[in-house]
Design an enzyme around this catalytic site. Structure first.
Site: not given
Length: 353
Positions: A96, A125, A224
């Protein structure tokens, strides 16, 4: 043969590419891994469609291409997620839209799935940035699988390399270029465009989002880096532990001056000796990260016994990210362990830096 009931959370580009891969590779998936993935749930921003008999990937792709949504899939449909996902699914692919303020709607769905014993594969994430350790604790308590290699560098298996393959290794440094939007802007400035003109061009081409702040502010890269560090070091880090600078203040003059001196500016993520940073850095042209161009992403692991390993990926379309999700699912369903290094820390609880 294992028949696995699958839910797709998100009906956008990543899960559409996953559907294409499933359509193309289903015979090999069955022959090589004895797995049959049956899509029984599809969710988008409108709601949840459920069909216990399963949706065919090709039919879902045709439906989406025609402008369809879950509400008109001709199945049981609801605005809300089922109270118990385990009654319908064994595994969900969560792709999503990323929300880094609240993590929703993905975070609540992932929490509910893991608590109910449903395995989760993430391309999103947001839930990991906001609740990394909580989600791992939920998975450990219920026995559910949790994988997310697609959240960092798409198809490049950087998390798997460190967690599974660097047995007994001690990582001493991590460096990476994780955002291709900033690559494009910096390269355009090198060629004479102003920052504003380069950003406009990136948005026109669909390289940058309408709101590019996560990319140019360095936060996409920081997210990240955070996932990598929490995954491979056993630390309990948060975004506030990373010093973040973006490229919004970059000028043509600086970019071109560095070029004249034989250097290249890249937005670099780095972790070393307990210091975690994201910032534009002038790199010597021979530096591995300086050679990360355009749609490429790259990462270095420095280790005590494995030396320095260099990893690079070119990814223009979301197919490699979708492939990483399928890879994670196969590993979960095949019972493959990430072996010596889990989210709880490194062997011997040694601080890696």
């Amino acid at each position: 043969m294992k028949k696995i009931r699958v839910g797709l959370i998100g009906y956008g580009a990543v899960n559409q590419n996953l559907l294409r891969i499933l359509q193309d590779k289903q015979e090999r998936l069955l022959a090589e891994y004895e797995l049959q993935l049956q899509i029984v749930l599809v969710a988008d921003s409108r709601g949840f469609a459920i069909d216990a008999q399963g949706f065919e990937p090709a039919a879902l792709l045709r439906h989406k291409a025609a402008g369809g949504c879950t509400a008109d899939l001709g199945a049981r449909w609801s605005h809300r997620a089922p109270e118990r996902l385990a009654e319908h699914c064994d595994l969900i692919f969560e792709a999503s839209p990323v929300n880094l303020k609240t993590g929703e709607p993905g975070l609540s769905l992932v929490r509910a799935a893991l608590a109910d014993g449903v395995s989760v594969v993430l391309a999103n994430k947001g839930p990991l940035v906001l609740a990394f350790h909580e989600l791992h604790e939920l998975a450990a308590a219920s026995g559910a699988g949790l994988r997310y290699s697609a959240t960092v560098c798409g198809g490049l298996p950087v998390l798997n390399i460190a967690r599974r393959d660097m047995v007994l290794g001690r990582i001493t440094r991590v460096r990476g270029v994780f955002n291709s939007t900033t690559n494009f802007i910096l390269e355009s400035m090198r060629d004479g465009k102003s920052f504003a003109a380069a950003l406009d061009e990136a948005q026109r081409r669909g390289i940058a989002e309408a709101d590019p702040s996560l990319d140019i502010g360095g936060w996409d890269t920081a997210n990240k880096l955070l996932i990598i560090l929490n995954s491979v070091t056993g630390e309990r880090l948060q975004l506030k532990d990373i010093q973040v600078s973006g490229i919004a203040d970059m000028t043509i003059q600086r970019v071109q001056a560095e070029q004249a001196a034989g250097r290249v500016i890249r937005l670099v993520a780095e972790a070393s000796e307990g210091r975690y940073t994201v910032a534009p850095v002038a790199l010597e042209a021979t530096d591995f990260l300086a050679q990360c161009n355009g749609w490429e992403m790259a990462l270095e692991y420095h280790s005590d016994i494995y030396g320095i390993s260099y990893h690079k990926l070119w990814e223009r379309e979301p197919a490699p990210t979708a492939a990483s999700m399928l890879r994670d699912a196969v590993h979960i369903l095949s019972g493959e362990s990430l072996s010596h290094r889990s989210h709880t820390g490194w062997v011997g609880k040694r601080r890696p830096w």
